[in-house]
Scaffold this active site. Structure first.
Site, PDB file in Angstrom:
ATOM      1  N   GLU A 246       0.616  -1.767  -0.239  1.00 13.33           N
ATOM      2  CA  GLU A 246      -0.333  -0.089   0.093  1.00 13.33           C
ATOM      3  C   GLU A 246       0.732   1.615   0.563  1.00 13.33           C
ATOM      4  O   GLU A 246       0.762   1.927  -0.916  1.00 13.33           O
ATOM      5  CB  GLU A 246      -1.064  -0.142   0.886  1.00 13.33           C
ATOM      6  CG  GLU A 246      -2.130   1.432   1.405  1.00 13.33           C
ATOM      7  CD  GLU A 246      -2.416   1.097   2.601  1.00 13.33           C
ATOM      8  OE1 GLU A 246      -3.399   2.196   2.085  1.00 13.33           O
ATOM      9  OE2 GLU A 246      -2.492   0.177   3.170  1.00 13.33           O
ATOM     10  N   LEU A 341       5.561  29.448  -8.608  1.00 13.96           N
ATOM     11  CA  LEU A 341       5.926  29.722 -10.201  1.00 13.96           C
ATOM     12  C   LEU A 341       4.942  30.692 -10.828  1.00 13.96           C
ATOM     13  O   LEU A 341       5.228  30.776 -12.079  1.00 13.96           O
ATOM     14  CB  LEU A 341       6.903  28.975 -10.428  1.00 13.96           C
ATOM     15  CG  LEU A 341       8.190  28.653  -9.861  1.00 13.96           C
ATOM     16  CD1 LEU A 341       9.443  27.139  -9.938  1.00 13.96           C
ATOM     17  CD2 LEU A 341       9.402  29.481  -9.643  1.00 13.96           C
TER      18      LEU A 341
END
Length: 383
Positions: A246, A341
């Protein structure tokens, strides 16, 4: 940089299949699924029939019998490229959790009963461990199952269950002997139409809106002995032994998504202009991109090694925990920097970076929180 984990021609052919499937069956619909807060389950039948998941199901039950985890990595990478993370989580839920449990623990009779339906996509599975008072600490599970003749009577509540609304088959962890400590838990398979199995509300999350998450209730649900999964009293051990797979799945998704969003952001910085020149001409922007590129390359090398270790049967719980916390935290950090950004555009939901940012936040929580992962590693170091 050349990757540690090399893909073969067969993997690249598979990538073309995955890419074509996503273009045809997922990209045109994923935005509507998010608005509906539910993915059309027909896509999972199409995905199973196209080999997008369930490859490890043996041929006699309708699968391919392919256990090479590199194929899962290909799916993670391509799903990240189209930013269909709600769809990707459900695919991971089947491959990295539900099917992993069934393939390891199911009897031959159970395999014949359930696996062909997973192979053709007519059954969707879920794993129900978490409760309102029991998350990472599974010993706090209060759901109970008591014997009644040859059957078991299940009572309790689960929450935050991925695919809880659409699931046809749910693996439920319950306490069967409160005095037996860690050996007092057992796994049961609850099927859709069992009387007393009730679904609560579909939970509204900050991210992954298309991936349905629900509360589940069990009120005197009669479970036949044939639906006990694994060994009675070893449920906790079964859960623990399947956590590395998992957590590798979370790591795979994290690195794939971080890489995909970084690539989009680097291209944005090359195209977007400020002060009369591309953003990438600014030293600060170049340094930001350089740092993220380096972090991704280093992290990818660790994930590649983890995948190869998993394929060889040598991936330890500690190394899986290292990958899970580090990759999920790195994903969160990189997507935050990519938002910055993008400037104002990064805050707009029409941009992939904004959606991926919201979808990413859960990664450091499910599958074991970052804090629990560090505890797992720390205990190993203190021996």
């Amino acid at each position: 940089m050349q990757r540690v984990m090399n893909y073969t021609d067969e993997h690249e052919l598979y990538r073309e299949t995955v890419r074509a499937f996503l273009e045809r069956e997922v990209e045109p619909y994923k935005d509507q699924w998010d608005l509906d807060r539910l993915i059309d389950r027909k896509v999972y039948a199409a995905a199973a029939n196209s080999g997008i998941y369930g490859l490890q199901i043996p041929e006699q039950y309708g699968g391919s019998g392919e256990s090479d985890y590199r194929y899962r990595m290909v799916v993670c990478e391509e799903v990240a490229q189209v930013n269909a993370l709600s769809f990707g989580v459900t695919v991971s839920l089947q491959d990295d959790l539900v099917l992993h449990y069934l393939l390891d623990l199911a009897t031959e009779e159970q395999r014949r009963r359930w696996l062909p339906q997973f192979a053709d996509g007519t059954v969707i599975g879920a794993l129900a461990m978490t409760e309102p008072g029991a998350g990472s600490d599974l010993r706090g599970i209060k759901t109970t199952a008591r014997r009644d003749g040859g059957d078991w009577i299940l009572n309790g509540q689960k929450t935050f269950i991925s695919s809880g609304i659409m699931a046809d088959l749910v693996i439920v962890a319950a306490c069967t002997d409160r005095d037996a400590g860690s050996r007092g838990f057992t796994l049961f398979v609850v099927e859709r139409d069992m009387p007393g199995f009730l679904r609560g509300r579909k939970l509204e999350k900050m991210g992954l809106p298309g991936q349905d998450t629900a509360e589940l209730f069990f009120e005197d649900v009669r479970i036949p002995a044939a639906n006990l999964l694994g060994e009675e009293g070893r449920g906790l051990q079964h859960l623990m032994s399947h956590l590395p797979r998992e957590r590798l799945g979370v790591s795979a998704s994290a690195i794939a998504t971080a890489r995909a969003i970084f690539d989009r952001t680097a291209e944005y910085c090359r195209q977007r202009r400020a002060y009369g020149r591309p953003l990438v001409d600014l030293q600060h922007v170049r340094f930001e991109l350089a740092e993220m590129s380096t972090q991704l390359d280093v992290a990818t090398a660790f994930i590649d090694q983890s995948v190869l270790a998993y394929n060889s049967g040598t991936l330890t719980a500690t190394d899986a925990a290292k990958g899970k916390w580090f990759m999920s935290e790195l994903q969160k950090t990189i997507l935050d920097r990519c938002i910055q950004l993008h400037g104002g555009y990064g805050y707009m939901m029409e941009y992939p970076v904004a959606r991926a940012y919201l979808d990413t936040r859960i990664q450091t929580i499910y599958g074991g929180t970052t804090e629990v992962m560090k505890e797992v590693i720390g205990r190993e170091l203190s021996r």
